[in-house]
Design a protein around this motif. Structure first.
Motif, PDB file in Angstrom:
ATOM      1  N   ASP A  99      39.589  37.497  34.516  1.00  0.00           N
ATOM      2  CA  ASP A  99      38.618  36.892  35.431  1.00  0.00           C
ATOM      3  C   ASP A  99      38.449  37.756  36.674  1.00  0.00           C
ATOM      4  O   ASP A  99      39.361  38.462  37.085  1.00  0.00           O
TER       5      ASP A  99
ATOM      6  N   ASP B 282      37.997  36.657  39.682  1.00  0.00           N
ATOM      7  CA  ASP B 282      38.436  36.029  40.931  1.00  0.00           C
ATOM      8  C   ASP B 282      39.931  36.214  41.197  1.00  0.00           C
ATOM      9  O   ASP B 282      40.480  35.585  42.082  1.00  0.00           O
TER      10      ASP B 282
ATOM     11  N   GLN C  34      42.375  35.129  39.622  1.00  0.00           N
ATOM     12  CA  GLN C  34      43.236  33.993  39.257  1.00  0.00           C
ATOM     13  C   GLN C  34      44.174  34.398  38.133  1.00  0.00           C
ATOM     14  O   GLN C  34      45.217  33.797  37.932  1.00  0.00           O
TER      15      GLN C  34
ATOM     16  N   ARG D 229      42.029  30.990  43.686  1.00  0.00           N
ATOM     17  CA  ARG D 229      40.862  31.844  43.654  1.00  0.00           C
ATOM     18  C   ARG D 229      40.844  32.776  44.865  1.00  0.00           C
ATOM     19  O   ARG D 229      41.147  32.351  45.975  1.00  0.00           O
TER      20      ARG D 229
END
Ligand code: UDP
Ligand code: MG
Length: 315
Positions: free
Chosen positions: A90, A92, A94, A195
Protein backbone atom coordinates in the motif's frame (compact mmCIF):
# COMPACT_ATOMS: atom_id res chain seq x y z
CA UNK A 1 15.43 -7.94 -9.39
CA UNK A 2 12.46 -7.07 -7.19
CA UNK A 3 9.47 -5.19 -8.60
CA UNK A 4 7.27 -3.37 -6.12
CA UNK A 5 3.73 -2.44 -7.14
CA UNK A 6 2.19 0.47 -5.32
CA UNK A 7 -1.45 1.29 -6.13
CA UNK A 8 -2.19 4.93 -5.44
CA UNK A 9 -5.51 6.75 -5.41
CA UNK A 10 -5.35 10.39 -4.28
CA UNK A 11 -2.13 9.82 -2.37
CA UNK A 12 -0.18 12.97 -3.18
CA UNK A 13 1.18 13.28 0.37
CA UNK A 14 2.26 9.68 0.60
CA UNK A 15 4.08 9.06 -2.67
CA UNK A 16 7.31 10.98 -1.93
CA UNK A 17 7.52 9.41 1.52
CA UNK A 18 6.78 5.92 0.23
CA UNK A 19 9.28 6.07 -2.63
CA UNK A 20 11.99 7.41 -0.34
CA UNK A 21 11.42 4.82 2.40
CA UNK A 22 11.26 1.97 -0.12
CA UNK A 23 14.39 3.20 -1.91
CA UNK A 24 16.38 3.42 1.33
CA UNK A 25 15.29 -0.02 2.41
CA UNK A 26 15.68 -1.86 -0.90
CA UNK A 27 18.88 -0.27 -2.19
CA UNK A 28 21.24 -2.30 0.01
CA UNK A 29 19.26 -5.51 -0.58
CA UNK A 30 18.85 -5.87 -4.33
CA UNK A 31 18.16 -4.14 -7.60
CA UNK A 32 14.56 -2.99 -7.61
CA UNK A 33 11.87 -1.09 -9.50
CA UNK A 34 8.95 0.79 -8.01
CA UNK A 35 5.81 0.80 -10.13
CA UNK A 36 3.30 3.40 -8.99
CA UNK A 37 -0.14 2.81 -10.47
CA UNK A 38 -2.22 5.96 -10.34
CA UNK A 39 -5.80 4.73 -10.12
CA UNK A 40 -7.40 7.82 -11.66
CA UNK A 41 -6.48 10.21 -8.85
CA UNK A 42 -8.01 13.67 -8.81
CA UNK A 43 -5.16 15.36 -6.96
CA UNK A 44 -1.51 15.86 -7.91
CA UNK A 45 -0.61 12.18 -7.57
CA UNK A 46 0.25 11.74 -11.24
CA UNK A 47 2.44 14.86 -11.46
CA UNK A 48 4.40 13.68 -8.45
CA UNK A 49 4.82 10.19 -9.87
CA UNK A 50 6.01 11.43 -13.26
CA UNK A 51 8.46 13.86 -11.60
CA UNK A 52 9.92 11.04 -9.54
CA UNK A 53 10.06 8.73 -12.58
CA UNK A 54 12.00 11.36 -14.52
CA UNK A 55 14.66 11.72 -11.85
CA UNK A 56 15.03 8.13 -10.71
CA UNK A 57 15.42 5.18 -13.07
CA UNK A 58 14.12 2.88 -10.33
CA UNK A 59 10.69 4.50 -10.47
CA UNK A 60 7.98 3.98 -13.03
CA UNK A 61 4.38 5.11 -13.25
CA UNK A 62 1.17 3.97 -14.91
CA UNK A 63 -1.89 6.17 -15.03
CA UNK A 64 -5.45 4.92 -15.41
CA UNK A 65 -7.99 6.88 -17.40
CA UNK A 66 -10.35 6.86 -14.38
CA UNK A 67 -10.71 5.17 -11.01
CA UNK A 68 -10.88 1.44 -11.71
CA UNK A 69 -10.24 0.28 -8.15
CA UNK A 70 -7.28 -1.19 -6.32
CA UNK A 71 -7.73 -4.63 -7.91
CA UNK A 72 -7.27 -3.19 -11.40
CA UNK A 73 -4.23 -1.25 -10.22
CA UNK A 74 -2.61 -4.36 -8.76
CA UNK A 75 -3.20 -6.39 -11.92
CA UNK A 76 -1.91 -3.60 -14.17
CA UNK A 77 1.22 -3.55 -12.03
CA UNK A 78 1.63 -7.33 -12.21
CA UNK A 79 1.49 -7.13 -15.96
CA UNK A 80 4.04 -4.32 -16.15
CA UNK A 81 6.51 -5.78 -13.64
CA UNK A 82 9.74 -7.26 -15.00
CA UNK A 83 11.33 -8.47 -11.74
CA UNK A 84 12.09 -12.07 -10.79
CA UNK A 85 9.82 -11.50 -7.84
CA UNK A 86 7.08 -8.97 -7.40
CA UNK A 87 5.75 -7.37 -4.24
CA UNK A 88 2.50 -5.47 -3.72
CA UNK A 89 2.36 -2.82 -1.01
CA UNK A 90 0.00 0.00 0.00
CA UNK A 91 1.01 3.55 -0.68
CA UNK A 92 0.09 4.83 2.78
CA UNK A 93 2.91 2.92 4.56
CA UNK A 94 0.39 0.91 6.59
CA UNK A 95 2.28 -2.10 5.31
CA UNK A 96 5.69 -1.63 6.95
CA UNK A 97 8.30 -1.53 4.14
CA UNK A 98 10.92 -2.77 6.65
CA UNK A 99 9.41 -6.22 6.19
CA UNK A 100 10.29 -6.37 2.50
CA UNK A 101 13.96 -7.44 2.91
CA UNK A 102 12.77 -10.24 5.22
CA UNK A 103 10.16 -11.34 2.69
CA UNK A 104 12.78 -11.17 -0.02
CA UNK A 105 15.07 -13.42 2.02
CA UNK A 106 12.26 -15.94 2.50
CA UNK A 107 11.70 -15.91 -1.26
CA UNK A 108 15.42 -16.53 -1.79
CA UNK A 109 15.07 -19.43 0.62
CA UNK A 110 12.69 -21.10 -1.84
CA UNK A 111 9.20 -19.80 -1.03
CA UNK A 112 7.12 -18.85 -4.04
CA UNK A 113 4.52 -16.75 -2.27
CA UNK A 114 5.39 -14.79 0.85
CA UNK A 115 2.26 -13.46 2.51
CA UNK A 116 2.42 -10.78 5.14
CA UNK A 117 -0.46 -11.45 7.53
CA UNK A 118 -1.89 -8.99 9.99
CA UNK A 119 -1.01 -9.89 13.57
CA UNK A 120 -3.23 -7.06 14.70
CA UNK A 121 -5.71 -5.16 12.58
CA UNK A 122 -4.63 -1.70 13.74
CA UNK A 123 -7.22 0.91 14.57
CA UNK A 124 -10.63 -0.19 13.29
CA UNK A 125 -14.14 0.15 14.57
CA UNK A 126 -15.90 -2.81 16.20
CA UNK A 127 -18.50 -3.06 13.44
CA UNK A 128 -15.78 -3.08 10.81
CA UNK A 129 -13.90 -5.85 12.63
CA UNK A 130 -17.09 -7.89 12.95
CA UNK A 131 -17.86 -7.57 9.26
CA UNK A 132 -14.30 -8.46 8.27
CA UNK A 133 -14.38 -11.50 10.55
CA UNK A 134 -17.68 -12.86 9.25
CA UNK A 135 -16.65 -12.21 5.65
CA UNK A 136 -13.39 -14.11 6.11
CA UNK A 137 -15.16 -16.95 7.92
CA UNK A 138 -17.65 -17.28 5.07
CA UNK A 139 -14.85 -17.31 2.50
CA UNK A 140 -12.98 -19.96 4.46
CA UNK A 141 -15.97 -22.24 4.99
CA UNK A 142 -17.25 -22.04 1.46
CA UNK A 143 -14.16 -21.92 -0.69
CA UNK A 144 -11.48 -23.35 1.59
CA UNK A 145 -9.26 -20.31 1.23
CA UNK A 146 -7.89 -19.14 4.55
CA UNK A 147 -7.92 -15.39 4.60
CA UNK A 148 -7.36 -14.94 8.34
CA UNK A 149 -5.38 -11.75 8.70
CA UNK A 150 -4.77 -11.70 4.94
CA UNK A 151 -3.71 -8.45 3.35
CA UNK A 152 -2.67 -7.40 -0.12
CA UNK A 153 0.91 -7.15 1.13
CA UNK A 154 2.61 -10.04 -0.67
CA UNK A 155 5.75 -11.00 -2.46
CA UNK A 156 5.42 -13.46 -5.32
CA UNK A 157 7.76 -15.38 -7.54
CA UNK A 158 7.74 -14.78 -11.31
CA UNK A 159 5.92 -18.12 -11.78
CA UNK A 160 3.05 -16.99 -9.58
CA UNK A 161 2.84 -13.62 -11.30
CA UNK A 162 2.71 -15.32 -14.70
CA UNK A 163 -0.07 -17.61 -13.44
CA UNK A 164 -2.04 -14.61 -12.20
CA UNK A 165 -1.48 -12.74 -15.46
CA UNK A 166 -2.99 -15.68 -17.33
CA UNK A 167 -6.26 -15.49 -15.39
CA UNK A 168 -8.93 -14.47 -17.84
CA UNK A 169 -11.48 -13.26 -15.29
CA UNK A 170 -12.21 -9.61 -14.82
CA UNK A 171 -13.85 -9.51 -11.41
CA UNK A 172 -10.77 -10.37 -9.42
CA UNK A 173 -10.03 -10.61 -5.74
CA UNK A 174 -6.26 -10.51 -5.56
CA UNK A 175 -6.00 -11.51 -1.91
CA UNK A 176 -7.81 -14.80 -2.52
CA UNK A 177 -6.60 -15.46 -6.06
CA UNK A 178 -3.00 -15.40 -4.92
CA UNK A 179 -3.83 -18.26 -2.51
CA UNK A 180 -6.05 -20.00 -5.02
CA UNK A 181 -3.17 -20.43 -7.49
CA UNK A 182 -1.35 -22.44 -4.84
CA UNK A 183 2.49 -22.62 -4.87
CA UNK A 184 4.78 -22.87 -1.88
CA UNK A 185 3.55 -20.26 0.56
CA UNK A 186 5.16 -18.81 3.66
CA UNK A 187 3.54 -16.38 6.06
CA UNK A 188 5.13 -13.56 7.98
CA UNK A 189 3.25 -11.55 10.60
CA UNK A 190 3.15 -7.80 10.80
CA UNK A 191 1.36 -5.10 12.72
CA UNK A 192 -0.69 -2.66 10.71
CA UNK A 193 0.82 0.79 11.09
CA UNK A 194 -1.32 3.91 11.21
CA UNK A 195 -1.87 5.68 7.90
CA UNK A 196 1.02 8.00 6.94
CA UNK A 197 -1.19 10.83 5.65
CA UNK A 198 -4.65 11.32 4.20
CA UNK A 199 -7.80 9.28 4.78
CA UNK A 200 -8.78 5.73 3.87
CA UNK A 201 -10.06 5.45 0.30
CA UNK A 202 -12.59 2.76 1.16
CA UNK A 203 -16.04 3.79 2.23
CA UNK A 204 -18.18 1.22 4.04
CA UNK A 205 -20.40 0.96 0.97
CA UNK A 206 -17.42 0.31 -1.32
CA UNK A 207 -16.11 -2.37 1.05
CA UNK A 208 -19.50 -4.06 1.34
CA UNK A 209 -19.86 -4.22 -2.43
CA UNK A 210 -16.34 -5.54 -2.72
CA UNK A 211 -17.07 -8.25 -0.13
CA UNK A 212 -20.24 -9.34 -1.95
CA UNK A 213 -18.48 -9.47 -5.27
CA UNK A 214 -15.58 -11.45 -3.77
CA UNK A 215 -17.89 -14.00 -2.20
CA UNK A 216 -19.79 -14.56 -5.41
CA UNK A 217 -16.63 -14.87 -7.45
CA UNK A 218 -15.31 -17.60 -5.14
CA UNK A 219 -18.33 -19.61 -4.10
CA UNK A 220 -21.80 -20.70 -5.16
CA UNK A 221 -22.87 -21.17 -1.56
CA UNK A 222 -25.58 -18.47 -1.62
CA UNK A 223 -27.26 -20.31 -4.51
CA UNK A 224 -27.17 -23.57 -2.56
CA UNK A 225 -28.76 -21.80 0.36
CA UNK A 226 -31.80 -21.19 -1.86
CA UNK A 227 -32.07 -24.91 -2.58
CA UNK A 228 -31.75 -25.79 1.10
CA UNK A 229 -34.39 -23.28 2.10
CA UNK A 230 -36.60 -24.67 -0.67
CA UNK A 231 -36.31 -28.15 0.83
CA UNK A 232 -37.02 -26.88 4.34
CA UNK A 233 -40.10 -25.07 3.13
CA UNK A 234 -41.30 -28.16 1.29
CA UNK A 235 -41.14 -30.15 4.53
CA UNK A 236 -42.94 -27.34 6.30
CA UNK A 237 -45.57 -27.30 3.52
CA UNK A 238 -46.24 -31.04 3.87
CA UNK A 239 -46.74 -30.75 7.62
CA UNK A 240 -49.03 -27.75 7.23
CA UNK A 241 -50.91 -29.47 4.40
CA UNK A 242 -51.66 -32.47 6.57
CA UNK A 243 -52.81 -30.21 9.38
CA UNK A 244 -55.12 -28.31 7.01
CA UNK A 245 -56.70 -31.51 5.69
CA UNK A 246 -57.20 -32.83 9.20
CA UNK A 247 -58.81 -29.54 10.19
CA UNK A 248 -61.04 -29.68 7.12
CA UNK A 249 -62.21 -33.20 7.92
CA UNK A 250 -62.99 -32.18 11.48
CA UNK A 251 -65.14 -29.39 10.15
CA UNK A 252 -63.28 -26.32 11.44
CA UNK A 253 -61.64 -25.16 8.23
CA UNK A 254 -62.79 -21.55 8.40
CA UNK A 255 -60.07 -20.71 10.92
CA UNK A 256 -56.46 -20.17 10.05
CA UNK A 257 -56.58 -16.88 8.24
CA UNK A 258 -53.43 -15.69 9.99
CA UNK A 259 -51.67 -18.83 8.75
CA UNK A 260 -52.49 -17.80 5.19
CA UNK A 261 -51.14 -14.29 5.66
CA UNK A 262 -47.95 -15.62 7.27
CA UNK A 263 -47.44 -18.14 4.50
CA UNK A 264 -47.81 -15.53 1.77
CA UNK A 265 -45.32 -13.26 3.51
CA UNK A 266 -42.74 -15.96 4.15
CA UNK A 267 -42.96 -17.58 0.73
CA UNK A 268 -42.98 -14.19 -0.98
CA UNK A 269 -39.83 -13.03 0.76
CA UNK A 270 -37.99 -16.31 0.24
CA UNK A 271 -38.79 -16.22 -3.49
CA UNK A 272 -37.70 -12.60 -3.76
CA UNK A 273 -34.47 -13.40 -1.95
CA UNK A 274 -33.86 -16.36 -4.25
CA UNK A 275 -34.43 -14.28 -7.35
CA UNK A 276 -32.16 -11.60 -5.94
CA UNK A 277 -29.30 -14.05 -5.40
CA UNK A 278 -29.71 -15.57 -8.84
CA UNK A 279 -29.88 -12.08 -10.31
CA UNK A 280 -26.65 -11.17 -8.58
CA UNK A 281 -24.82 -14.12 -10.08
CA UNK A 282 -26.38 -13.36 -13.43
CA UNK A 283 -25.08 -9.81 -13.29
CA UNK A 284 -21.59 -11.19 -12.54
CA UNK A 285 -21.83 -13.43 -15.60
CA UNK A 286 -22.99 -10.45 -17.62
CA UNK A 287 -20.01 -8.41 -16.41
CA UNK A 288 -17.55 -11.16 -17.27
CA UNK A 289 -19.06 -11.96 -20.62
CA UNK A 290 -18.78 -8.39 -21.86
CA UNK A 291 -15.01 -8.92 -21.76
CA UNK A 292 -14.31 -5.30 -21.08
CA UNK A 293 -10.74 -4.61 -19.99
CA UNK A 294 -10.11 -4.46 -16.26
CA UNK A 295 -8.56 -1.01 -16.60
CA UNK A 296 -7.51 1.46 -19.26
CA UNK A 297 -4.01 2.88 -19.12
CA UNK A 298 -3.99 6.53 -20.14
CA UNK A 299 -0.32 7.30 -19.63
CA UNK A 300 3.05 6.01 -18.55
CA UNK A 301 6.12 7.55 -17.00
CA UNK A 302 9.63 6.12 -17.00
CA UNK A 303 10.88 3.07 -18.86
CA UNK A 304 10.99 -0.50 -17.57
CA UNK A 305 14.24 -1.17 -15.79
CA UNK A 306 16.54 -3.70 -17.40
CA UNK A 307 16.55 -6.89 -15.40
CA UNK A 308 20.31 -7.50 -15.53
CA UNK A 309 20.23 -10.42 -13.11
CA UNK A 310 17.88 -12.34 -15.38
CA UNK A 311 19.94 -11.48 -18.46
CA UNK A 312 23.08 -12.81 -16.78
CA UNK A 313 21.32 -16.03 -15.90
CA UNK A 314 20.14 -16.49 -19.45
CA UNK A 315 23.59 -15.94 -20.99
N1 UDP B 1 -6.43 2.40 -3.64
C1 UDP B 1 -6.51 2.38 -5.02
N2 UDP B 1 -7.74 2.55 -5.61
C2 UDP B 1 -8.89 2.71 -4.88
C3 UDP B 1 -8.79 2.69 -3.47
C4 UDP B 1 -7.55 2.53 -2.87
O1 UDP B 1 -5.51 2.23 -5.70
O2 UDP B 1 -9.95 2.85 -5.47
C5 UDP B 1 -5.10 2.22 -2.99
C6 UDP B 1 -4.70 3.33 -2.02
O3 UDP B 1 -4.09 4.40 -2.69
C7 UDP B 1 -3.73 2.63 -1.08
C8 UDP B 1 -4.28 1.21 -1.05
O4 UDP B 1 -5.13 1.07 -2.20
O5 UDP B 1 -2.42 2.59 -1.59
C9 UDP B 1 -5.05 0.93 0.22
O6 UDP B 1 -6.07 1.87 0.38
P1 UDP B 1 -6.46 2.48 1.79
O7 UDP B 1 -5.25 2.77 2.59
O8 UDP B 1 -7.40 3.60 1.54
O9 UDP B 1 -7.24 1.25 2.42
P2 UDP B 1 -7.18 0.71 3.92
O10 UDP B 1 -5.73 0.68 4.32
O11 UDP B 1 -7.95 1.68 4.71
O12 UDP B 1 -7.78 -0.64 3.84
MG1 MG C 1 -4.39 2.02 4.15
Amino acid sequence: MLSVIIPAYNEQENIPAASQRLGEILNPVTDYELIFVDDGSKDRTWEIISDLAENDSHIRGLRFSRNFGKEGAIFAGLKAAVGDCVAVIDCDLQHPPELLPKMYAVWQGGAEVVEAVKASRGKESLVYKLFAKSFYRMMKNSSNINLDGASDYKLMDRKVVDALNEMPERLTFFRALSSWVGFKTERIEFDVAPRNAGKTKWSFKKLFKFALSSITSFTNLPMQIITVSGILFFIFAVILGIQTIVNFCMGNSANGFSTVILLILIIGSIIMLGIGIIGYYLSKIYEEIKCRPRYIVAGQAGAPRKNTEADERND
